[in-house]
Design a protein around this motif. Structure first.
Motif, PDB file in Angstrom:
ATOM      1  N   ASN A 283      -9.936   5.505  -2.061  1.00 53.78           N
ATOM      2  CA  ASN A 283      -8.888   4.483  -2.089  1.00 53.78           C
ATOM      3  C   ASN A 283      -7.568   5.045  -1.590  1.00 53.78           C
ATOM      4  O   ASN A 283      -6.822   4.356  -0.871  1.00 53.78           O
ATOM      5  CB  ASN A 283      -8.712   3.927  -3.507  1.00 53.78           C
ATOM      6  CG  ASN A 283      -7.796   2.713  -3.532  1.00 53.78           C
ATOM      7  OD1 ASN A 283      -8.094   1.683  -2.953  1.00 53.78           O
ATOM      8  ND2 ASN A 283      -6.650   2.844  -4.198  1.00 53.78           N
TER       9      ASN A 283
ATOM     10  N   LYS B 123      -7.723   5.120   2.150  1.00 57.38           N
ATOM     11  CA  LYS B 123      -7.624   3.783   2.734  1.00 57.38           C
ATOM     12  C   LYS B 123      -6.210   3.218   2.602  1.00 57.38           C
ATOM     13  O   LYS B 123      -5.631   2.712   3.578  1.00 57.38           O
ATOM     14  CB  LYS B 123      -8.629   2.854   2.049  1.00 57.38           C
ATOM     15  CG  LYS B 123      -8.637   1.434   2.596  1.00 57.38           C
ATOM     16  CD  LYS B 123      -9.653   0.575   1.851  1.00 57.38           C
ATOM     17  CE  LYS B 123      -9.624  -0.862   2.351  1.00 57.38           C
ATOM     18  NZ  LYS B 123     -10.580  -1.726   1.587  1.00 57.38           N
ATOM     19  N   MET B 124      -5.642   3.276   1.387  1.00 55.52           N
ATOM     20  CA  MET B 124      -4.293   2.737   1.174  1.00 55.52           C
ATOM     21  C   MET B 124      -3.242   3.545   1.942  1.00 55.52           C
ATOM     22  O   MET B 124      -2.265   2.996   2.454  1.00 55.52           O
ATOM     23  CB  MET B 124      -3.952   2.727  -0.315  1.00 55.52           C
ATOM     24  CG  MET B 124      -4.813   1.781  -1.149  1.00 55.52           C
ATOM     25  SD  MET B 124      -4.772   0.062  -0.617  1.00 55.52           S
ATOM     26  CE  MET B 124      -6.389  -0.085   0.143  1.00 55.52           C
TER      27      MET B 124
ATOM     28  N   LEU C 289      -3.231   2.370   5.508  1.00 56.79           N
ATOM     29  CA  LEU C 289      -2.531   1.087   5.622  1.00 56.79           C
ATOM     30  C   LEU C 289      -1.013   1.274   5.582  1.00 56.79           C
ATOM     31  O   LEU C 289      -0.275   0.660   6.369  1.00 56.79           O
ATOM     32  CB  LEU C 289      -2.959   0.157   4.482  1.00 56.79           C
ATOM     33  CG  LEU C 289      -4.308  -0.547   4.606  1.00 56.79           C
ATOM     34  CD1 LEU C 289      -4.615  -1.328   3.332  1.00 56.79           C
ATOM     35  CD2 LEU C 289      -4.328  -1.485   5.808  1.00 56.79           C
TER      36      LEU C 289
ATOM     37  N   THR D 224      -3.196  -1.086  -4.777  1.00 58.81           N
ATOM     38  CA  THR D 224      -4.044  -2.045  -4.076  1.00 58.81           C
ATOM     39  C   THR D 224      -3.414  -2.450  -2.744  1.00 58.81           C
ATOM     40  O   THR D 224      -2.259  -2.106  -2.446  1.00 58.81           O
ATOM     41  CB  THR D 224      -4.227  -3.300  -4.929  1.00 58.81           C
ATOM     42  OG1 THR D 224      -2.942  -3.956  -5.065  1.00 58.81           O
ATOM     43  CG2 THR D 224      -4.757  -2.960  -6.306  1.00 58.81           C
ATOM     44  N   GLU D 225      -4.161  -3.231  -1.963  1.00 57.84           N
ATOM     45  CA  GLU D 225      -3.625  -3.747  -0.706  1.00 57.84           C
ATOM     46  C   GLU D 225      -2.416  -4.644  -0.957  1.00 57.84           C
ATOM     47  O   GLU D 225      -1.476  -4.664  -0.151  1.00 57.84           O
ATOM     48  CB  GLU D 225      -4.712  -4.510   0.056  1.00 57.84           C
ATOM     49  CG  GLU D 225      -5.806  -3.611   0.620  1.00 57.84           C
ATOM     50  CD  GLU D 225      -6.767  -4.367   1.537  1.00 57.84           C
ATOM     51  OE1 GLU D 225      -6.351  -5.408   2.101  1.00 57.84           O
ATOM     52  OE2 GLU D 225      -7.913  -3.920   1.675  1.00 57.84           O
ATOM     53  N   ASP D 226      -2.424  -5.367  -2.057  1.00 58.54           N
ATOM     54  CA  ASP D 226      -1.265  -6.211  -2.406  1.00 58.54           C
ATOM     55  C   ASP D 226      -0.030  -5.348  -2.653  1.00 58.54           C
ATOM     56  O   ASP D 226       1.088  -5.715  -2.265  1.00 58.54           O
ATOM     57  CB  ASP D 226      -1.571  -7.051  -3.647  1.00 58.54           C
ATOM     58  CG  ASP D 226      -2.527  -8.200  -3.351  1.00 58.54           C
ATOM     59  OD1 ASP D 226      -2.699  -8.538  -2.164  1.00 58.54           O
ATOM     60  OD2 ASP D 226      -3.090  -8.755  -4.311  1.00 58.54           O
ATOM     61  N   ASP D 227      -0.214  -4.200  -3.310  1.00 62.02           N
ATOM     62  CA  ASP D 227       0.908  -3.290  -3.554  1.00 62.02           C
ATOM     63  C   ASP D 227       1.462  -2.748  -2.237  1.00 62.02           C
ATOM     64  O   ASP D 227       2.687  -2.657  -2.053  1.00 62.02           O
ATOM     65  CB  ASP D 227       0.470  -2.124  -4.447  1.00 62.02           C
ATOM     66  CG  ASP D 227       0.033  -2.563  -5.828  1.00 62.02           C
ATOM     67  OD1 ASP D 227       0.573  -3.569  -6.332  1.00 62.02           O
ATOM     68  OD2 ASP D 227      -0.855  -1.904  -6.407  1.00 62.02           O
ATOM     69  N   VAL D 228       0.575  -2.382  -1.346  1.00 58.02           N
ATOM     70  CA  VAL D 228       0.992  -1.869  -0.038  1.00 58.02           C
ATOM     71  C   VAL D 228       1.752  -2.945   0.725  1.00 58.02           C
ATOM     72  O   VAL D 228       2.824  -2.696   1.302  1.00 58.02           O
ATOM     73  CB  VAL D 228      -0.224  -1.391   0.779  1.00 58.02           C
ATOM     74  CG1 VAL D 228       0.186  -1.064   2.223  1.00 58.02           C
ATOM     75  CG2 VAL D 228      -0.856  -0.164   0.127  1.00 58.02           C
ATOM     76  N   SER D 229       1.212  -4.167   0.711  1.00 60.51           N
ATOM     77  CA  SER D 229       1.866  -5.282   1.403  1.00 60.51           C
ATOM     78  C   SER D 229       3.246  -5.559   0.823  1.00 60.51           C
ATOM     79  O   SER D 229       4.213  -5.789   1.568  1.00 60.51           O
ATOM     80  CB  SER D 229       0.989  -6.533   1.297  1.00 60.51           C
ATOM     81  OG  SER D 229       1.614  -7.636   1.918  1.00 60.51           O
TER      82      SER D 229
END
Length: 457
Positions: free
Chosen positions: A326, A329-330, A333, A420-425
């Motif tokens: 993870n 991946k994160m 991103l 998470t992807e939401d945190d990154v966004s």
């Protein structure tokens, strides 16, 4: 009658800054108030912090890299509660503790086979102190080489291999046998090793201060040159270890082979201080060379059962929840998104990092309004521009980050591996908003600079 700790905390939870200023470090409290960091955090969960009003913050600091598995992980908490009910005979001292042996066995499974001996400490700085002692004893040589901009801790020997004069000033004289070389400068490193008096070279694969990355070529050359000159290669993975770079240890990214590996921080699960020095058995045989010398180097709390339980829980969680993949991946991103923003905003000089250890470096822009903001900040204090960005991220977007070192125009991102992807966004959107604001002068960033300047004056 038992102490009701939760009631005590509840009664006094808003007094943290007052009490800290009175009893511990008033200058620190003043600094936090100046930059708007004087919050009262009352709860932590995973990648998030919550204040007394239950406002949620994304923690991109993670206790300087302690919370790789996130804050208050339920599995870690359960393991430690199990330990507390066990009524263990810990810290007997005149015995061979079981849990430290099991943890050492588990750590060895995750590193190169030649790192076959483990010494447990209480912190990363203590790991550094231990490694320097072991290197000098094993080689009978005095000098230790370290890299410019390095940070290995703030105890005496660790400070002697610190590349930032900000931390060294006022604490001299330090160890005069510690000497700096430029990061990634193989020629300078070889020149020093050729003198024949170097016990060890200590390197961070990614420097904590500034997020400068040691090249694969430099790491391989360090290992090879140390072997050639009968010196030891110490790799400090106190911050890069346990999944931070998208690998269990950063040494996997470059496939280098240190003689001594230093680990700490995230192994604690965020609960109990712990560190470990992993090293070659040949070094052990030089240091602990007889039964009489079996305790020639030791630490009272080094193999405490509570800390060992935390370490075992950390390894279990990292692998069971696939947090290392993870992080990879994160991190990819984040790096990709930040690079897009770097192409858009001229004040961003460079984006660098691996996994979830990322540096954003700023530079003086060319456009008039942005240049005025930059010049004002640097006239007051070098690094104030990046500090203003950090302040805005916290106060306007509830994102906790840090400047990567004193007087540096670099922001370091060090979130938990559970993001998470939401945190990154959310971070990328917030950072883009802050960069837009930085182009206004006078504007929000300029106002922060003025406010901080008044406090400094």
């Amino acid at each position: 009658m038992s102490l009701d700790l939760l009631e005590l905390i509840s009664q006094r939870e808003t007094e943290n800054n007052i009490l800290h200023a009175e009893h511990i470090n008033p200058q620190f409290v003043k600094a936090m108030k100046t930059i708007g960091f004087d919050k009262t955090y009352t709860r932590g969960e995973g990648a998030y912090l919550f204040d007394k009003d239950n406002n949620k913050y994304i923690d991109f600091l993670s206790g300087y890299g302690v919370y790789n598995i996130g804050r208050n992980h339920p599995i870690a908490r359960d393991v430690l509660q199990q330990y507390l009910t066990y009524d263990a005979a810990s810290l007997v001292q005149m015995e061979a503790p079981l849990l430290s042996s099991i943890l050492a066995e588990e750590l060895k499974k995750r590193v190169p086979k030649h790192l076959d001996t483990v010494y447990f400490t209480n912190s990363g700085a203590e790991c550094v102190e231990t490694a320097i002692k072991f290197a000098r004893c094993a080689t009978t040589k005095p000098r230790i080489l370290y890299c410019d901009h390095a940070f290995h801790g703030l105890t005496n020997a660790a400070l002697s291999v610190n590349g930032d004069n900000f931390f060294r000033k006022g604490f001299e004289p330090l160890d005069q046998h510690c000497y700096p070389v430029a990061l990634n400068d193989i020629e300078s490193l070889e020149q020093e090793l050729n003198k024949g008096d170097v016990a060890a070279v200590i390197v961070e694969p990614i420097q904590g201060k500034g997020v400068h990355i040691a090249s694969d070529e430099f790491l391989h050359a360090t290992a090879k040159l140390c072997q050639k000159h009968n010196s030891l290669f110490i790799l400090d993975e106190v911050q890069t270890g346990f999944g931070r770079t998208g690998k269990m240890f950063a040494l996997e990214c470059s496939n280098c082979e240190p003689d001594i590996l230093l680990i700490s921080k995230a192994l604690s699960a965020g609960y109990v201080p712990i560190g470990a020095v992993m090293y070659r058995r040949a070094i052990y045989k030089k240091v602990f060379s007889s039964m009489e010398r079996c305790v020639v180097h030791s630490s009272t709390f080094g193999q405490g059962g509570f800390a060992m339980a935390a370490g075992l829980a950390t390894l279990h969680i990292l692998e069971q929840e696939k947090l290392i993949s993870n992080a990879e991946k994160m991190g990819a991103l984040l790096l990709s998104g930040l690079q897009e923003l770097a192409n858009k905003y001229e004040s961003i000089a460079e984006i660098r990092g691996k996994g979830l250890m990322i540096g954003i470096e700023f530079k003086r822009p060319k456009s008039l309004k942005q240049k005025m903001c930059w010049d004002l900040a640097n006239k007051i204090k070098k690094g104030l521009f990046s500090q203003a960005i950090v302040i805005t991220l916290l106060t306007q977007h509830n994102i906790l980050t840090q400047v990567a070192g004193p007087q540096q125009e670099v922001i370091k991102l060090l979130p938990s591996l559970v993001i998470t992807e939401d945190d990154v966004s959310h971070f990328l959107t917030a950072f883009a908003n802050v960069m837009e604001r930085s182009q206004q002068f006078p504007g929000p960033i300029g106002e922060i600079i003025n406010r901080v300047a008044k406090s400094l004056l």
